[in-house]
Design a protein around this motif. Sequence first.
Motif, mmCIF file in Angstrom:
data_model
loop_
_atom_site.group_PDB
_atom_site.id
_atom_site.type_symbol
_atom_site.label_atom_id
_atom_site.label_comp_id
_atom_site.label_asym_id
_atom_site.label_seq_id
_atom_site.Cartn_x
_atom_site.Cartn_y
_atom_site.Cartn_z
ATOM 1 N N GLU A 41 -3.341 11.508 8.237
ATOM 2 C CA GLU A 41 -1.929 11.323 7.898
ATOM 3 C C GLU A 41 -1.302 10.224 8.750
ATOM 4 O OE1 GLU A 41 -0.272 15.157 8.454
ATOM 5 O OE2 GLU A 41 -1.183 16.030 6.638
ATOM 6 N N LYS A 42 -1.648 10.206 10.044
ATOM 7 C CA LYS A 42 -1.110 9.182 10.935
ATOM 8 C C LYS A 42 -1.569 7.783 10.508
ATOM 9 C CE LYS A 42 -1.268 7.749 15.790
ATOM 10 N NZ LYS A 42 -1.823 8.076 17.137
ATOM 11 N N LEU A 43 -2.869 7.647 10.229
ATOM 12 C CA LEU A 43 -3.397 6.348 9.820
ATOM 13 C C LEU A 43 -2.869 5.934 8.456
ATOM 14 C CD1 LEU A 43 -7.127 6.534 10.986
ATOM 15 C CD2 LEU A 43 -5.211 5.398 12.091
ATOM 16 N N TYR A 44 -2.647 6.921 7.569
ATOM 17 C CA TYR A 44 -2.123 6.593 6.237
ATOM 18 C C TYR A 44 -0.727 5.968 6.361
ATOM 19 C CZ TYR A 44 -0.519 7.120 1.427
ATOM 20 O OH TYR A 44 -0.019 6.870 0.167
ATOM 21 N N ASP A 45 0.122 6.570 7.200
ATOM 22 C CA ASP A 45 1.467 6.007 7.402
ATOM 23 C C ASP A 45 1.366 4.607 8.004
ATOM 24 O OD1 ASP A 45 2.541 8.331 6.426
ATOM 25 O OD2 ASP A 45 2.877 9.229 8.415
ATOM 26 N N GLU A 46 0.455 4.446 8.965
ATOM 27 C CA GLU A 46 0.291 3.123 9.577
ATOM 28 C C GLU A 46 -0.202 2.106 8.557
ATOM 29 O OE1 GLU A 46 -2.170 0.961 13.252
ATOM 30 O OE2 GLU A 46 -2.191 3.153 13.024
ATOM 31 N N LEU A 47 -1.089 2.553 7.646
ATOM 32 C CA LEU A 47 -1.602 1.646 6.611
ATOM 33 C C LEU A 47 -0.476 1.186 5.691
ATOM 34 C CD1 LEU A 47 -3.898 0.266 5.062
ATOM 35 C CD2 LEU A 47 -4.262 2.408 3.832
ATOM 36 N N GLN A 48 0.388 2.116 5.279
ATOM 37 C CA GLN A 48 1.493 1.734 4.395
ATOM 38 C C GLN A 48 2.408 0.720 5.081
ATOM 39 O OE1 GLN A 48 1.288 2.733 1.233
ATOM 40 N NE2 GLN A 48 -0.551 3.750 1.967
ATOM 41 N N GLU A 49 2.702 0.942 6.370
ATOM 42 C CA GLU A 49 3.543 0.010 7.110
ATOM 43 C C GLU A 49 2.852 -1.342 7.256
ATOM 44 O OE1 GLU A 49 6.597 -1.736 9.268
ATOM 45 O OE2 GLU A 49 6.547 0.023 7.948
ATOM 46 N N THR A 50 1.545 -1.320 7.499
ATOM 47 C CA THR A 50 0.799 -2.575 7.629
ATOM 48 C C THR A 50 0.797 -3.348 6.315
ATOM 49 O OG1 THR A 50 -0.648 -1.563 9.297
ATOM 50 C CG2 THR A 50 -1.433 -3.581 8.255
ATOM 51 N N LYS A 51 0.618 -2.652 5.196
ATOM 52 C CA LYS A 51 0.669 -3.329 3.897
ATOM 53 C C LYS A 51 2.038 -3.967 3.662
ATOM 54 C CE LYS A 51 -2.803 -0.599 1.406
ATOM 55 N NZ LYS A 51 -3.033 0.344 0.278
ATOM 56 N N ARG A 52 3.091 -3.228 4.057
ATOM 57 C CA ARG A 52 4.435 -3.774 3.885
ATOM 58 C C ARG A 52 4.607 -5.036 4.724
ATOM 59 N NH1 ARG A 52 8.890 -4.347 6.248
ATOM 60 N NH2 ARG A 52 8.152 -3.370 8.164
ATOM 61 N N GLN A 53 4.104 -5.012 5.945
ATOM 62 C CA GLN A 53 4.216 -6.176 6.809
ATOM 63 C C GLN A 53 3.410 -7.354 6.263
ATOM 64 O OE1 GLN A 53 3.273 -5.210 10.860
ATOM 65 N NE2 GLN A 53 4.742 -3.515 10.960
ATOM 66 N N VAL A 54 2.230 -7.081 5.697
ATOM 67 C CA VAL A 54 1.414 -8.155 5.119
ATOM 68 C C VAL A 54 2.178 -8.851 3.997
ATOM 69 C CG1 VAL A 54 -0.639 -8.651 3.744
ATOM 70 C CG2 VAL A 54 -0.821 -7.181 5.748
ATOM 71 N N ILE A 55 2.782 -8.047 3.119
ATOM 72 C CA ILE A 55 3.546 -8.624 2.011
ATOM 73 C C ILE A 55 4.717 -9.444 2.544
ATOM 74 C CG2 ILE A 55 5.005 -8.053 0.033
ATOM 75 C CD1 ILE A 55 3.225 -5.628 -0.441
ATOM 76 N N ALA A 56 5.411 -8.910 3.562
ATOM 77 C CA ALA A 56 6.557 -9.613 4.131
ATOM 78 C C ALA A 56 6.129 -10.947 4.742
ATOM 79 C CB ALA A 56 7.233 -8.741 5.187
ATOM 80 N N TYR A 57 5.005 -10.945 5.482
ATOM 81 C CA TYR A 57 4.536 -12.187 6.101
ATOM 82 C C TYR A 57 4.076 -13.198 5.048
ATOM 83 C CZ TYR A 57 4.863 -11.160 11.088
ATOM 84 O OH TYR A 57 5.335 -10.934 12.346
#
Length: 379
Positions: A41-57
Motif C-alpha cells: 500500500e505504501k509503495l502503491y501510493d508512492e508509485l501514483q505520486e511518482t507517475k504524477r510527477q513524471v507527467i508534470a515534468y
Amino acid sequence: MSEQKTGDIALDHIIDEMVDTVTNSKDEIFEIGEGSRQEYEKLYDELQETKRQVIAYIEEGDQLDQKVRFSRKRLSEVSSQFQKYSEEEIREVYEKTHALQMELSMKREKEKQLRCRRDDLELRLRQLEETIGRAEALGGKISVVLNYLTEDFKHVSDALETAKEKQQFGLQIIEAQEEERRRLSREIHDGPAQMLANVMLRSDLVERTYKKRGIEDAMQEVKSVRSLVRSALYEVRRIIYDLRPMALDDLGLLPTLKKYLATVQDYNDGLTITFATFGKEDRLESKYEVALFRLVQEAVQNAVKHAEAQEIKVKVEIMSTSAMIIVKDDGKGFDTNGKKEKSFGLMGMRERVEMLEGELNIDSSIGEGTIVTIHLPLN
C-alpha cells in the motif's frame, strides 16, 4: 507412575510441541503477509505520486523546450544583426538562452530519475503481490494442518493400546518430522533459495544494463529475471504440493494422479507421460490412496530427475483385493546392484511397500530405461 502413564504424557507433550510450532509458523506467515501488504500500500501510493510527477515534468519540459527554441531563434537574430543591438542586449539574450537550456537539462534529468523510480516501484509491487499470494496460500494450508493436529491428532493417544506402542509411535513421528525437514531443507536450498539468490544478482544487472546499454537490453534482462522467478515459484508450489496434495482427499487417487502427471509433463519440456487405468475406480482407504500416490510420485520423479527420461508410461490397476502399479521410462537406467539401489528415494519406496505387505520389483540396466512394478494387497 506406570509405564503406560509415562508414555501418554510423553506423546501428549510431543503433540503439544508440534501444535505450538505450527501455530507459531502460522503467526509468522501472517505477519509476513501483513507486512508485505502494508509495504504494498505504501509503495502503491508512492508509485501514483511518482507517475504524477513524471507527467508534470514531461509537460513542464515540453513547455520549456518551446521557450528554448524561441530563445535560440532570438539569439540567432541578435547575433546575425549585432550592429542593431547593444552589447548589453546581446549578453542578456545569450544568458537567458543559456539559463533556459540549463533548466531544461535539469528537468529532463529529473524526469529520467523519476522514470527509473517508477519502473523500480512497479517491479517491487509485482514482487510483493507474489509474496502476499504465497503467504495467503501457505497460511491456508497450515490452517488445515493445524486443524488436523488440534482436532484429530489429539485423540491418537486414545487409540494406542499400550505404552510401548505409544512410545514407538512418538519416535516415528519425530523421525518422520526430522527426515521431512531435512528433505525440505535440501529442496529449498537447492531450488528456490538458489533461484532467488540468482534473481537478486540479475536484478542488479538489469539496472547496470539499463544505464550502460539502454532500455532494450535491460528489458531482455528483465525477461530473464521473470523466467527465474517463474521457475522459483514453480519449485515452491511443487514443494508445497509434495507435502500433501489436497485433491487426494477431495477427488481420490486416480483424478489426483492424472492431474499430477499432467502438471509434471507441462513443466518439463520434451517430456511425454501417458497414464492408463484398469479395473475398479472406487475410492480406497486413505492409507492406500496416499501410499499409491506417493509410490507413483517417487517413481516418476526418479525418472525425470535422475534418469532424464523423455517418455514415461504409468499404469494403475485396482482390483477387489489388490492394486498394481507399473512405471516405465526410457531414461538412462542404472545398475540395480550398485549404489543407486541404496538411494533415499528407492529406500523410501521399499519401506512403504513393506509396511503394506506388498512387493516392489525394479528392472533396470544402464542405457535401457527402468521398469518399476509394485503389487499391494488391499486388506
